[in-house]
Each structure stands twice: as structure tokens, then as C-alpha cells.
Design a protein around this motif. Structure first.
Motif, mmCIF file in Angstrom:
data_model
loop_
_atom_site.group_PDB
_atom_site.id
_atom_site.type_symbol
_atom_site.label_atom_id
_atom_site.label_comp_id
_atom_site.label_asym_id
_atom_site.label_seq_id
_atom_site.Cartn_x
_atom_site.Cartn_y
_atom_site.Cartn_z
ATOM 1 N N LEU A 2 2.154 -3.081 -8.653
ATOM 2 C CA LEU A 2 2.852 -3.803 -7.693
ATOM 3 C C LEU A 2 1.817 -4.225 -6.530
ATOM 4 N N VAL A 3 2.069 -5.264 -6.010
ATOM 5 C CA VAL A 3 1.240 -5.846 -4.827
ATOM 6 C C VAL A 3 2.145 -5.954 -3.548
ATOM 7 N N LEU A 4 1.883 -5.467 -2.339
ATOM 8 C CA LEU A 4 2.578 -5.177 -1.261
ATOM 9 C C LEU A 4 1.617 -5.767 -0.041
ATOM 10 N N SER A 5 2.350 -6.485 0.819
ATOM 11 C CA SER A 5 1.999 -6.973 2.149
ATOM 12 C C SER A 5 2.145 -6.095 3.165
ATOM 13 N N ARG A 6 1.312 -5.643 3.998
ATOM 14 C CA ARG A 6 1.846 -4.545 5.071
ATOM 15 C C ARG A 6 0.921 -4.937 6.427
ATOM 16 N N PHE A 7 1.358 -4.461 7.314
ATOM 17 C CA PHE A 7 0.782 -4.616 8.561
ATOM 18 C C PHE A 7 0.432 -3.430 9.248
ATOM 19 N N ILE A 20 1.513 6.534 2.466
ATOM 20 C CA ILE A 20 0.047 5.770 2.646
ATOM 21 C C ILE A 20 0.408 4.996 4.025
ATOM 22 N N LYS A 21 -0.332 4.900 5.173
ATOM 23 C CA LYS A 21 -0.259 4.041 6.034
ATOM 24 C C LYS A 21 -1.329 3.343 6.370
ATOM 25 N N VAL A 22 -1.003 2.156 6.634
ATOM 26 C CA VAL A 22 -2.119 1.211 7.037
ATOM 27 C C VAL A 22 -2.506 1.349 8.603
ATOM 28 N N VAL A 23 -3.716 2.069 8.791
ATOM 29 C CA VAL A 23 -4.206 2.621 10.082
ATOM 30 C C VAL A 23 -4.914 1.343 10.824
ATOM 31 N N ASP A 28 -12.169 -8.249 6.685
ATOM 32 C CA ASP A 28 -11.718 -8.110 5.351
ATOM 33 C C ASP A 28 -11.597 -6.403 5.083
ATOM 34 N N LYS A 29 -11.496 -5.673 5.909
ATOM 35 C CA LYS A 29 -11.454 -4.105 5.556
ATOM 36 C C LYS A 29 -10.096 -3.471 6.185
ATOM 37 N N VAL A 30 -9.628 -2.674 5.255
ATOM 38 C CA VAL A 30 -8.413 -2.142 5.597
ATOM 39 C C VAL A 30 -8.751 -0.662 5.461
ATOM 40 N N ARG A 31 -8.164 0.094 6.757
ATOM 41 C CA ARG A 31 -8.196 1.684 6.803
ATOM 42 C C ARG A 31 -6.710 1.925 6.377
ATOM 43 N N LEU A 32 -6.557 3.227 5.442
ATOM 44 C CA LEU A 32 -5.457 3.768 5.209
ATOM 45 C C LEU A 32 -5.492 4.941 5.397
#
Length: 66
Positions: A2-7, A20-23, A28-32
Motif C-alpha cells: 500500500l502506498v500512501l501520500s501524507r502531509f 505512524i505520524k509524519v513528523v 527528500d528526508k521524511v521523519r516519522l
């Protein structure tokens, strides 16, 4: 898969106990941030491979004696 887009600040839930929260997103770096019960191990892939290799976590090292 499953591929999701999140803000930032948006949350993904897995079952009742894992969140899981997108911090933040910087370039190109995502902190979760991950909240899970203590009995659920959470590792980065490279750490998991060092701990378990190709074995499943509950199986332990494989017994290759024939």
C-alpha cells in the motif's frame, strides 16, 4: 504494498495499537514518529537485518544441521 501520500502531522494507523505520524519532511528526508506496544519490535531495515539476517524474528537463527 500500500502506498500512501501524507502531509506533516498526518497519521497512519495499523490495527488498533500502531500509529505512524509524519513528523516532518525536509527535502527528500521524511521523519516519522511510531507509537507501538512494547511487545512489537520496531527497527530500521538495516538494523533488523543485522539482528536477524534473513530469519524471522520469532524463529531465531536457522538450524542447518541435517
Amino acid at each position: 504494498m500500500l502506498v500512501l501520500s501524507r502531509f506533516p502531522d498526518q497519521i497512519i494507523r495499523i490495527g488498533e495499537n500502531v500509529m505512524i505520524k509524519v513528523v516532518s519532511i525536509q527535502g527528500d528526508k521524511v521523519r516519522l514518529g511510531i507509537e507501538a506496544p512494547k511487545d512489537i519490535e520496531v527497527h530500521r531495515q538495516e538494523v533488523w537485518l543485522k539482528l536477524y539476517g534473513e530469519n524471522e524474528p520469532d524463529q531465531g537463527p536457522s538450524d542447518s544441521a541435517a
